[in-house]
Write an enzyme that holds these catalytic residues in place. Structure first.
Site, PDB file in Angstrom:
ATOM      1  NE  ARG A  44      -3.875  -2.228   2.302  1.00 28.81           N
ATOM      2  CZ  ARG A  44      -3.887  -3.567   2.137  1.00 28.81           C
ATOM      3  NH1 ARG A  44      -2.751  -4.219   1.983  1.00 28.81           N
ATOM      4  NH2 ARG A  44      -5.024  -4.226   2.112  1.00 28.81           N
ATOM      5  CD  GLN A  93      -5.654 -10.123  -1.419  1.00 29.91           C
ATOM      6  OE1 GLN A  93      -6.283 -10.695  -2.305  1.00 29.91           O
ATOM      7  NE2 GLN A  93      -4.505 -10.581  -0.957  1.00 29.91           N
ATOM      8  CG  ASP A 122      -2.282 -14.020   5.424  1.00 36.08           C
ATOM      9  OD1 ASP A 122      -3.036 -14.628   4.636  1.00 36.08           O
ATOM     10  OD2 ASP A 122      -1.946 -12.836   5.256  1.00 36.08           O
ATOM     11  CE  LYS A 125      -6.391 -15.933   2.308  1.00 38.16           C
ATOM     12  NZ  LYS A 125      -6.572 -14.511   2.042  1.00 38.16           N
TER      13      LYS A 125
END
Ligand code: S3P
Length: 445
Positions: free
Chosen positions: A31, A173, A323, A350
């Site tokens: 980002r 996302q 994650d 993923k």
């Protein structure tokens, strides 16, 4: 040191100890480069993750006209201003990175240019409809492979129309892709999320001067972005990645007598579900030196090995530790009792099908596991797990690192078939673990 592709990991003879700093946060690093590339002026970025995934974002932003240079550990980006990116001359290769690909689709959807995105075999298998579906509503057009997969070509809208979108999946996302597209649409873009996901995009939008309204009620969280703001360059210090710290933390819990410290780790509460879960399992984890880095909360984490007990992790916690399930599964493998991890459907899309692959890597090393619907059940050994098996990593960095940590807590050596993808998110993983005493060095026989 040269990292062998295939690694054999054995239990260390001594406890892990020492203090380390993990590389910069991957989400924030992507980002930082993207927002800086859309801002007016020069942004200085310290602590950027120099991992393969982030380097793909840097290359893509350069190909779109941003000036990006590196001076030692500091990066400088001169942005083009919102709507000011230029058409790339060639295909943009996003490598292994879903975040890079999906967020970039958002940016490109409201720039009047044509670009083609591709990625490695793992990324080319991943679903892109979750971003292309909302982004066409801005007026963008996408051509994709069957199943809305990459490579894809996007023709950005000439006159973008802002949208109002309720996220059908809890995905930062997708939320971020829409907000990035909304930057160049005149009027208000609104995204509603039913379960909160990491808010680094929102934090960074504010940091660069965009106007953002956030309200939370019974219908979830509504984020409203006023389009076409002027983003102004603003310095960023990227905190250590909690998702990377997770591997060292669980390693310390698997090796008897260990006590380690990790300094400067991001502790945004939308990322810390693993730490909450480990504390529920009885782990001794302490947070000190609370401070802010680049608008994000940071602390130093101390962890001491303790016996762990099984836990039932609610599906609602998944976005804050999405994650971390593979590495949590390694902790569950040594805990007393059966751990249930609920609502893991997103793990199937993923870098690999992490639900299946995590179950497989535990089973191959003598741990009793079951997949029930979208839940993963792991029956721990109340001590070291058998080991002696191999871990198939499927181009997935987090499975490779989980395999290494599993090996540190196993009676017999564990083999990891492919360590190369670790560099996507955690360059220097092996030397860092070795500074703690892990002794990772043995290529497969
Ligand atoms: C990320 C969001 C998560 C996470 C990924 C990084 C981000 O993906 O798994 O590693 O930076 O926004 P989803 O949004 O698909 O859950």
């Amino acid at each position: 040191m040269t990292v062998p592709t295939c690694l054999t990991v054995t239990r260390p003879a001594a406890p892990l100890s020492g203090t380390v700093v993990v590389p910069g946060d991957k989400s924030i690093s992507h980002r930082a480069l993207m927002f800086a590339g859309l801002a007016i002026g020069e942004t200085r970025i310290d602590g950027l993750l120099v991992g393969e995934d982030v380097l793909r974002t840097a290359a893509a932003m350069r190909a779109l006209g941003a000036e990006i240079r590196r001076d030692g550990a500091t990066w400088y980006v001169v942005g083009r201003g919102i709507g000011g990116l230029t058409e790339p001359e060639d295909v943009l290769d996003m490598g292994n990175s879903g975040t890079a690909a999906r967020l970039l689709c958002g940016i490109l959807a409201t720039h009047p240019l044509t670009a083609t995105l591709t990625g490695d075999a793992s990324l080319r298998r991943r679903p892109m409809a979750r971003v292309t579906d909302p982004l066409v509503r801005f007026g963008a057009r996408f051509m994709t492979r069957a199943g809305q997969r990459m490579p894809l070509t996007v023709r950005g809208a000439d006159v973008p129309i802002p949208i109002n979108y309720v996220l059908p999946v809890a995905s930062a996302q997708v939320k971020s892709a829409i907000l990035l597209a909304g930057l160049n649409a005149r009027g208000d873009t609104q995204v509603t999320e039913l379960s909160p996901t990491r808010d680094h995009t929102e934090n960074m939008l504010r940091h660069f001067g965009a106007k953002l309204g956030v309200t939370t009620g019974a219908e979830g969280t509504q984020i409203t972005l006023a389009g076409q703001p002027e983003l102004r360059a603003a310095p960023i210090t990227v905190p250590g990645d909690p998702s990377s710290a997770a591997f060292a933390i669980v390693a310390a819990l698997l090796v008897p007598g260990s006590a380690i410290r990790i300094d400067g780790v991001g502790i945004n509460t939308l990322r810390t579900g693993l730490f909450t879960t480990l504390a529920e399992m009885g782990a001794d984890i302490a947070f000190t030196g609370h401070r802010l880095a680049g608008g994000e909360p940071v602390a130093d984490i101390t962890v001491r090995q303790t016996a762990l007990r099984a836990v039932d992790v609610p599906a609602a916690r998944a976005p804050s530790m999405i994650d971390e399930y593979p590495i949590l599964a390694a902790a569950a493998a040594i805990a007393a009792g059966t751990t249930r991890l609920r609502g893991l459907q997103e793990l199937r899309v993923k870098e690999s099908d992490r639900l299946t692959a995590t179950a497989a890597l535990l089973a191959a090393n003598g741990v009793a596991v079951a997949v029930e619907g979208d839940d993963l059940l792991i029956t721990g050994q109340a001590g070291p797990l058998p080991g002696g098996g191999s871990v198939a990593t499927h181009m997935d960095h987090r499975l490779a690192m989980t395999g290494c940590v599993l090996g540190l807590g196993a009676r017999d050596p564990v083999t990891i078939d492919d360590m190369r993808f670790v560099d996507t998110s955690f360059p220097g993983f092996i030397p860092l673990m070795n500074r703690l005493g892990a002794g990772l060095a043995t290529p497969c026989a």
